[in-house]
Design a protein around this motif. Structure first.
Motif, PDB file in Angstrom:
ATOM      1  N   LYS A   1       2.658   6.130  -2.815  1.00  0.00           N
ATOM      2  CA  LYS A   1       3.723   6.936  -3.422  1.00  0.00           C
ATOM      3  C   LYS A   1       3.481   7.113  -4.915  1.00  0.00           C
ATOM      4  N   GLU A   2       2.995   6.058  -5.548  1.00  0.00           N
ATOM      5  CA  GLU A   2       2.747   6.112  -6.982  1.00  0.00           C
ATOM      6  C   GLU A   2       1.665   7.142  -7.315  1.00  0.00           C
ATOM      7  N   LYS A   3       0.632   7.178  -6.495  1.00  0.00           N
ATOM      8  CA  LYS A   3      -0.461   8.112  -6.746  1.00  0.00           C
ATOM      9  C   LYS A   3      -0.078   9.550  -6.403  1.00  0.00           C
ATOM     10  N   ALA A   4       0.928   9.704  -5.548  1.00  0.00           N
ATOM     11  CA  ALA A   4       1.358  11.042  -5.145  1.00  0.00           C
ATOM     12  C   ALA A   4       2.393  11.635  -6.088  1.00  0.00           C
ATOM     13  N   LYS A   5       2.835  10.878  -7.080  1.00  0.00           N
ATOM     14  CA  LYS A   5       3.867  11.364  -8.003  1.00  0.00           C
ATOM     15  C   LYS A   5       3.400  12.631  -8.706  1.00  0.00           C
ATOM     16  N   GLY A   6       4.307  13.582  -8.790  1.00  0.00           N
ATOM     17  CA  GLY A   6       3.996  14.820  -9.478  1.00  0.00           C
ATOM     18  C   GLY A   6       3.357  15.875  -8.603  1.00  0.00           C
ATOM     19  N   ASN A   7       2.992  15.490  -7.370  1.00  0.00           N
ATOM     20  CA  ASN A   7       2.404  16.463  -6.451  1.00  0.00           C
ATOM     21  C   ASN A   7       3.489  17.037  -5.560  1.00  0.00           C
ATOM     22  N   SER A   8       3.753  18.319  -5.690  1.00  0.00           N
ATOM     23  CA  SER A   8       4.786  18.942  -4.867  1.00  0.00           C
ATOM     24  C   SER A   8       4.326  19.091  -3.428  1.00  0.00           C
TER      25      SER A   8
ATOM     26  N   VAL B   1       0.835  -1.202   0.000  1.00  0.00           N
ATOM     27  CA  VAL B   1       0.000   0.000   0.000  1.00  0.00           C
ATOM     28  C   VAL B   1       0.869   1.250   0.000  1.00  0.00           C
ATOM     29  N   GLU B   2       2.015   1.192   0.666  1.00  0.00           N
ATOM     30  CA  GLU B   2       2.920   2.345   0.671  1.00  0.00           C
ATOM     31  C   GLU B   2       3.381   2.669  -0.747  1.00  0.00           C
ATOM     32  N   VAL B   3       3.736   1.639  -1.507  1.00  0.00           N
ATOM     33  CA  VAL B   3       4.150   1.848  -2.897  1.00  0.00           C
ATOM     34  C   VAL B   3       3.000   2.447  -3.704  1.00  0.00           C
TER      35      VAL B   3
END
Length: 780
Positions: A710-717, A705-707
């Motif tokens: 992180k994957e869904k948060a990519k691109g969010n500063s 779930v952590e991965v």
């Protein structure tokens, strides 16, 4: 003997110079200082030095000496305390006379208890618990006196607070210090706010340039001449206690003020250490504590240690010890818990503590060690190796120049860390040499060192591309080391008993001999029947495969899956066993099959987590400090702290080739670990595998779930709110992981090898699960 605050301050000033020498690796000089006087503070110094030698070297002779010296310090401080109780003189209107001796006495009691626990046996833990029971009343009394309104009211800025603060058990009972921190999880942090003032007190210069007190007894409140502090030093600047704000001018003298600093930092350190040690004891031992009528809170323990560590940058002895305890705990959580609710935050806080003390004692082996650990935990093993090698070379040169023995026990830890990192990097020759080198540096379990070194030579023999002559040479060396182990084990016992690792090793030697008889009949050459390296097997207990590179994990997978019989579970990196004319498979027992499944499951999960590493492997955007790391400030909270350009990190291109197979690796990991657990009823010798497989499955639940997060948060500063769907995924994973930990503990009774180590790992992971649940607003 009469009590005088002035005399006590002078005794502290003298003894404190010994601590300056101690933490600068000048052990001979430290011993000379501590043996020059017989007052309580010199006795405590001698006891602390011997305790460090015992705890770092795990040598029985050192433990005996530490026990003797700590007992003398305990008796001396008790005598001084009685004399102070009869005196009407006070160091401060805020504190009763002789409180500094009360702290010294309580320190020795706790250190005596920890010395018992060093054996890692349940008997040692119970002896530790007995000593802790004695210390409990002392710290309760001290805490109520020094912090009547709790820790939060003591500070003017947010304290150095724990990263993982969910209590492991219920809070302290009513008759213990009742502390309910008012800070929320959002401000439990090492970082002070931008607007908060850095300490206005002058920072102390490095120890070599000053003969001032290690307890902070000199030049800390002198005439206003200021020495510029490093950013890391000011980062750990001590808070100002509200209880001292109304002192009279007479009480603000340098000596008396520093007695108060000793009292504040010492009380916070002792209270924190007591609670932390107790919280880390195996749960079975903790359950006995109910009979003594006290409990603990790891949250408050870490918060108290952080308050004490606020005095470390200026050399207050308890502050430095508190910093060392926090470093040890940070490193342990990162190494063995498997999952961290906020790994980046842990590393920032770890970095902050190390930098503050490292700036004062740049050549101290303990700080070099923790600098290397930070690099290793941030996936820069090569950088960690360079730091350790340079540190060992520097301490060797310094000892030679000063004709001193140096801090051999601390240097031993550098070699120990180096040996494990070499092993994780598959540098088997260097790892074997390092483990054998350890037998020259200390007397702790030479049998264990030989067992791991033998495993390294077996790994070399089983490597691809090795000629027949080289293979025979490696196997002969492995057999030589294995043959020497029984003698070594008989010579080395703690309390007349084998160490937990040695119990396991004896079983494995018998297991290998039986297999050799079964296959060839000549048990004198049993090294030739070993197909899975003993070094890699013991590495499981140190979680040595968790942060290996994907390329090394891939090589492991291909080697282990190539053994016969076939694994029966597929993945992108599995090999097919090579067909031979031999009628005997490489692995012919449930023990070996389960061990292979466990190792393969861990290695596949390591590759599955590659997405977490790519984000962390970006190079820093600004020049690093001289210590090859970033010291975080409010303006640089988002900067990388993992290393400088001089210590290159793995490139993202090298890692990207594995991201496409991450999901497949997670799937294979779950199947492999589940299969290892399913074999538990058939396992005869390695009965620890079933419980550890369930622990690793719990870690897998969380990492998957952590991965995803992180994957869904990519691109969010800017971190965004978790989606409803992701929150549900976390709730399911957290519940599942907790249930698996319950199963793991049920499979690890006292009779199972190294069960106490698994117990501690489970406790750490439970805390991380609790913290994550708190963050997402979920009640378990």
């Amino acid at each position: 003997m009469s009590y005088s605050p002035h005399s006590a301050a002078i005794q502290l000033a003298s003894a404190s110079r010994g601590f300056d020498h101690l933490f600068a690796n000048e052990i001979s000089s430290a011993k000379k200082v501590f043996t020059s006087e017989s007052d309580p503070f010199h006795l405590v110094g001698a006891g602390c030095l011997s305790f460090l030698e015992a705890s770092l070297g795990l040598e029985s002779s050192k433990m005996t000496e530490a026990t003797r010296l700590l007992a003398l310090a305990e008796a001396g401080s008790r005598t001084a305390l009685k004399a102070a109780a009869k005196s009407k003189m006070k160091a401060s209107a805020a504190f009763p006379p002789g409180l500094e001796y009360e702290i010294a006495n309580a320190d020795t009691v706790v250190l005596l208890g920890i010395t018992h626990a060093l054996s890692e046996s349940y008997m040692g833990y119970l002896q530790c618990l007995y000593a802790m029971n004695s210390a409990h009343g002392k710290f309760s009394k001290l805490y109520k006196t020094v912090f009547p309104n709790g820790l939060d009211s003591h500070t003017t800025t947010p304290p150095l607070t724990p990263f993982s603060w969910t209590p492991s058990v219920t809070p302290s009972p009513a008759d213990s210090p009742a502390v309910t921190p008012k800070t929320s999880s959002s401000n439990l942090s090492l970082e002070p706010p931008v607007s908060s003032a850095i300490s206005k007190k002058p920072a102390r210069p490095p120890a070599k340039q000053s003969s001032s007190s290690f307890f902070g007894l000199a030049s800390r409140w002198t005439s206003g001449t200021s020495t510029s502090a490093s950013s890391s030093s000011s980062f750990l600047s001590p808070p100002t206690p509200t209880s001292i704000s109304s002192m009279t001018e007479a009480e603000k003298s340098e000596e008396i003020q520093n007695l108060k600093n000793l009292i504040i930092a010492g009380t916070a350190f002792g209270f924190g250490l007591f609670n932390l040690v107790f919280s880390l004891l195996p749960k079975r031992v903790q359950s006995v504590a109910g009979l003594f009528g006290f409990a603990h809170s790891r949250r408050l323990a870490l918060q108290a240690l952080a308050v004490s560590a606020g005095y470390a940058a200026e050399g207050e002895v308890h502050g430095v010890f508190a910093g060392l305890v926090l470093m040890t705990y940070h490193g342990a959580v990162l190494l063995v818990s498997g999952y961290q609710a906020d790994e980046a935050r842990i590393i920032r806080e770890y970095e902050s503590v190390v930098s503050g003390i490292e700036a004062r004692y740049p050549k101290g082996a303990l700080w070099i060690l923790n600098r290397a650990k930070i690099l290793r935990m941030t996936y820069d093993s090569e950088g960690a190796i360079r730091v350790l090698k340079a540190g060992l070379e520097e301490t060797k040169e310094d000892a030679a120049n000063e004709h001193s023995e140096g801090f051999k026990q601390a240097d031993t830890l550098l070699v120990f860390e180096l040996a494990w990192i070499y092993l994780s990097q598959r540098q088997y020759t260097e790892s074997a040499e390092a483990f054998i080198k350890l037998t020259e540096l200390n007397s702790w379990s030479h049998g264990t060192y030989y067992f791991i070194a033998a495993g390294c030579h077996i790994s070399l023999a089983l490597s691809d591309g090795v000629s027949h002559e080289e293979k025979e040479k490696y196997l002969d060396k492995a057999q030589e080391l294995l043959d020497a182990i029984p003698n070594l084990l008989d010579k080395r016992k703690v309390g007349g008993k084998d160490l937990p690792t040695e119990v396991l090793i004896k079983k494995k030697l018998a297991f290998y001999k039986e297999k050799q008889r079964r296959q060839e009949g000549d048990e004198t050459k049993f090294a030739r029947c070993i197909r899975i390296s003993p070094a890699e097997e013991l590495g499981i207990f140190w979680n040595n495969h968790n942060r290996i590179s994907p390329s090394n994990a891939e090589v492991h997978i291909r080697e282990w899956s190539a053994l016969s019989p076939p694994v029966g579970i597929d993945s992108p990196y599995m090999s097919r066993p090579i067909t031979t004319s031999s009628t005997s498979p490489d692995l012919d027992t449930p023990d070996e099959l389960a061990l292979r499944l466990l190792l393969l499951g861990i290695a596949h999960r390591s590759i599955g987590c590659v997405g977490l590493r790519i984000k962390d492997s970006l190079p820093p955007t600004e020049p690093a400090s001289s210590s090859s790391s970033y010291v975080e400030t409010p303006d640089s909270a988002s900067e990388s702290i993992v290393g400088s350009p001089s210590l290159p990190l793995p490139s993202s291109e090298d890692l990207n080739q594995y991201t496409g197979n991450a999901s497949a690796c997670f799937r294979a990991s779950r199947e492999l670990l589940s299969a290892a657990h399913a074999l538990q009823p058939s396992i005869k010798v390695s009965t620890w595998i079933g419980g550890l497989a369930m622990f690793e499955l719990a870690v897998l639940d969380l990492k998957e779930v952590e991965v995803e997060e992180k994957e869904k948060a990519k691109g969010n500063s800017v971190p965004s709110e978790l989606s409803v769907d992701l929150k549900k995924r976390w709730q399911t994973a957290l519940k599942s992981a907790r249930a698996k930990l319950d199963v793991a503990m049920a499979l690890a009774p006292n009779s199972v090898d190294l069960s106490s180590r698994l117990d501690s790992r489970v406790a750490m992971l439970r805390d991380e699960i609790g913290m994550k649940a708190e963050v997402i607003g979920f009640t378990l």
